[in-house]
Design a protein around this motif. Sequence first.
Motif, PDB file in Angstrom:
ATOM      1  N   ASP A  20       0.819  -1.196   0.000  1.00  0.00           N
ATOM      2  CA  ASP A  20       0.000   0.000   0.000  1.00  0.00           C
ATOM      3  C   ASP A  20       0.863   1.261   0.000  1.00  0.00           C
ATOM      4  O   ASP A  20       0.560   2.235  -0.660  1.00  0.00           O
ATOM      5  N   HIS A  21       1.939   1.202   0.782  1.00  0.00           N
ATOM      6  CA  HIS A  21       2.785   2.386   0.870  1.00  0.00           C
ATOM      7  C   HIS A  21       3.749   2.464  -0.314  1.00  0.00           C
ATOM      8  O   HIS A  21       4.117   3.534  -0.739  1.00  0.00           O
ATOM      9  N   SER A 197      -0.747  18.080  -0.546  1.00  0.00           N
ATOM     10  CA  SER A 197      -0.616  17.088   0.526  1.00  0.00           C
ATOM     11  C   SER A 197      -0.991  17.617   1.906  1.00  0.00           C
ATOM     12  O   SER A 197      -1.333  16.840   2.791  1.00  0.00           O
ATOM     13  N   ARG A 203      -6.719  17.704  -0.147  1.00  0.00           N
ATOM     14  CA  ARG A 203      -7.396  16.432   0.181  1.00  0.00           C
ATOM     15  C   ARG A 203      -8.724  16.333  -0.568  1.00  0.00           C
ATOM     16  O   ARG A 203      -9.115  15.288  -1.036  1.00  0.00           O
ATOM     17  N   HIS A 204      -9.435  17.462  -0.632  1.00  0.00           N
ATOM     18  CA  HIS A 204     -10.744  17.433  -1.292  1.00  0.00           C
ATOM     19  C   HIS A 204     -10.603  17.213  -2.795  1.00  0.00           C
ATOM     20  O   HIS A 204     -11.441  16.560  -3.408  1.00  0.00           O
ATOM     21  N   VAL A 206      -8.286  15.397  -4.212  1.00  0.00           N
ATOM     22  CA  VAL A 206      -8.066  13.959  -4.370  1.00  0.00           C
ATOM     23  C   VAL A 206      -9.375  13.201  -4.168  1.00  0.00           C
ATOM     24  O   VAL A 206      -9.708  12.276  -4.920  1.00  0.00           O
ATOM     25  N   ALA A 207     -10.146  13.624  -3.169  1.00  0.00           N
ATOM     26  CA  ALA A 207     -11.406  12.936  -2.871  1.00  0.00           C
ATOM     27  C   ALA A 207     -12.374  13.032  -4.050  1.00  0.00           C
ATOM     28  O   ALA A 207     -13.059  12.067  -4.385  1.00  0.00           O
ATOM     29  N   ALA A 210     -11.250  10.621  -6.615  1.00  0.00           N
ATOM     30  CA  ALA A 210     -11.386   9.228  -6.195  1.00  0.00           C
ATOM     31  C   ALA A 210     -12.835   8.783  -6.251  1.00  0.00           C
ATOM     32  O   ALA A 210     -13.156   7.693  -6.708  1.00  0.00           O
ATOM     33  N   ASN A 211     -13.732   9.609  -5.762  1.00  0.00           N
ATOM     34  CA  ASN A 211     -15.148   9.252  -5.731  1.00  0.00           C
ATOM     35  C   ASN A 211     -15.949  10.533  -5.540  1.00  0.00           C
ATOM     36  O   ASN A 211     -16.213  10.952  -4.414  1.00  0.00           O
ATOM     37  N   ALA A 215     -17.653  12.288  -2.160  1.00  0.00           N
ATOM     38  CA  ALA A 215     -17.179  13.603  -1.730  1.00  0.00           C
ATOM     39  C   ALA A 215     -18.363  14.566  -1.588  1.00  0.00           C
ATOM     40  O   ALA A 215     -18.482  15.296  -0.609  1.00  0.00           O
ATOM     41  N   GLY A 276      -8.016   9.973 -12.347  1.00  0.00           N
ATOM     42  CA  GLY A 276      -8.214  10.802 -11.177  1.00  0.00           C
ATOM     43  C   GLY A 276      -8.035  10.044  -9.875  1.00  0.00           C
ATOM     44  O   GLY A 276      -7.919   8.824  -9.856  1.00  0.00           O
ATOM     45  N   GLY A 277      -7.997  10.807  -8.782  1.00  0.00           N
ATOM     46  CA  GLY A 277      -7.917  10.187  -7.467  1.00  0.00           C
ATOM     47  C   GLY A 277      -6.511   9.952  -6.961  1.00  0.00           C
ATOM     48  O   GLY A 277      -6.320   9.592  -5.817  1.00  0.00           O
ATOM     49  N   ARG A 278      -5.527  10.147  -7.837  1.00  0.00           N
ATOM     50  CA  ARG A 278      -4.164   9.981  -7.354  1.00  0.00           C
ATOM     51  C   ARG A 278      -3.270  10.959  -8.090  1.00  0.00           C
ATOM     52  O   ARG A 278      -3.196  10.950  -9.313  1.00  0.00           O
TER      53      ARG A 278
END
Lengths: 334, 255
Positions: A20-21, A197, A203-204, A206-207, A210-211, A215, A276-278
């Motif tokens: 994961d990391h 970061s 964060r929003h 990325v959110a 991601a979805n 969000a 998206g998302g990353r």
Amino acid sequence: MSHELSMPRTPRTNALRLIDHLGPQAQILAIALFFIACCLVFTFMTDVFATTGNVLNLLRQAAPNLIVAIAMTFVITTGGIDLSVGSIVALTNALAAILLQQGLPWPLTILAILLVGGLVGLIQGWFIAYQGIPAFIVTLAGLSILRGVALLMTQGFSIPIASGTGFTALGRGWFLGMPAPAILAILAALAGLITLSRTVYGRHIVAIGANSEAARRTGIPTRRLTASVYVMSGTAAALAGIVIAARLGSGSSNAAVGFELDVIAAVVLGGTALIGGRGTIVGTLLGALTIACIGNGLILIHISPFFTQIVTGAVILIAIWLNTRLFSKLGRRR
Amino acid sequence: MTPFVQARGIGKSFGGLKALDGVDLDIHQGEVLALLGDNGAGKSTFVKILAGAQPQSRGEIRIEGRPVAFASPHDAARAGIATIYQELALSENLNVVENVFLGREVVRRVLGFPWLRRRAMRQRVDTLLRELDAHIPDPLARVGGMSGGQRQAVAIARALDQGGRLVIMDEPTAALAVAETRKVLKLVRQLAARNCAVILISHNIGDVFEVADRMAVFRRGRKIAERQRAATTPDEIVALITGAHPDARTADLAA
């Protein structure tokens, strides 16, 4: 770190945790290795490549691409795309020259140009976020329209900019031993890194990528934020337009043809996911530098400049191919 | 004690269609209430009204005795009603901590900008997960790599941290393996033990009988029966749902 949790960690979860990391890092690692490899190859093939003069020159040339690529990282992280940045560069590049020719003081010109870039981004963002038209379509239209406006304004001629002012210093000047454009690019990269970061906004973003529905349900103003990334890319493109105009000492509607593709290539090469998302700013930085390196190095070893495009394209394909192979292998073990 | 939520005469029409008609229902804190019924019986519509996703056409909702009108899910969340959606609630590329705090990040303002307080959020999530006895070894792992049960735990932690006093769960065990289902049902009881009110929508009668204190059966937009778990059997509930039960027939005739 979570030793206080009730459940003992099994070796399997340890492995999962590592993957994961490592997953996102692997992509950055891959492009970093690629970048170093490029540098080494050119260092051995020509004496000029690894000189301070050439490195600073490379940084200056890479700056516009880098500045826009940072903003594009945000756009692509939301799952969008901005194809119009090249045309925005042309528009603002030409407009800057026209405004300066009309006698507008250069600080005001810069401010006006940045506002124009932001406004163009806002209009596109409105269509994308509030009207639900795919970003690809809106910015493809933007690509065509804005280049057309630039051509119309200049009638296709290149407009000279008087040198020796603060304006041209933005493109040619030095600051702390670095070319001014490089300084601007470094500042943009730092701002992007911290924003993505460390802030709620990042964060929003990325959110949303991601979805977006999740969000929205948590109360994040998804439409406003989606529109905001296009304002960012528009403004960044305007800044790039200024830097290019200042460096070349002229404004032209033919500037930055195909620029959007270089920018997107840098972002994707860096490991930001197109769906998206990353997103990763460090990756984008390395991606943009790799592309700049290839362009610069091939010229230095006297290979036809026409080859640059072929090699750049091949590098993108190979790098992404390696990445996805590596990535899917890590992912399959889940 | 006044019930946490009192619904009185709730109705909802979509054009000429009455999706919900005259529903009275009380929801108590510390109690798990299961809503049962066939597809289209009105339980999802009822829950959407409670969660503020749709306004009711008729009737009144009172929270702790005071009438409320929800204009959005946000209003409902402020009143302490948290909904856990099945699929849409989590962002796979974000980690557990980011998901729990999504949209409500803990921030510190420096130079007028909100900066994330990552350690504070991390500690809060550690505490929540420990209290819930959720088996999530690493709160910094992405949710995308987690099992269905772990995701439910993340969603529940999120609902609790929002100050949810009524947690609505729509089919939380659908598509879960047996062991995962067990964990989620345990989490549901944990919520009730923390004095939360829980509304559970489920088609699985076995699950319902395992966790619910009370059951309400919906049929054709009406609430046709309410039973304490101790006072009913799975057979009776199934008969009510399908319409074979005398009470259901009476209700059908009245409609």
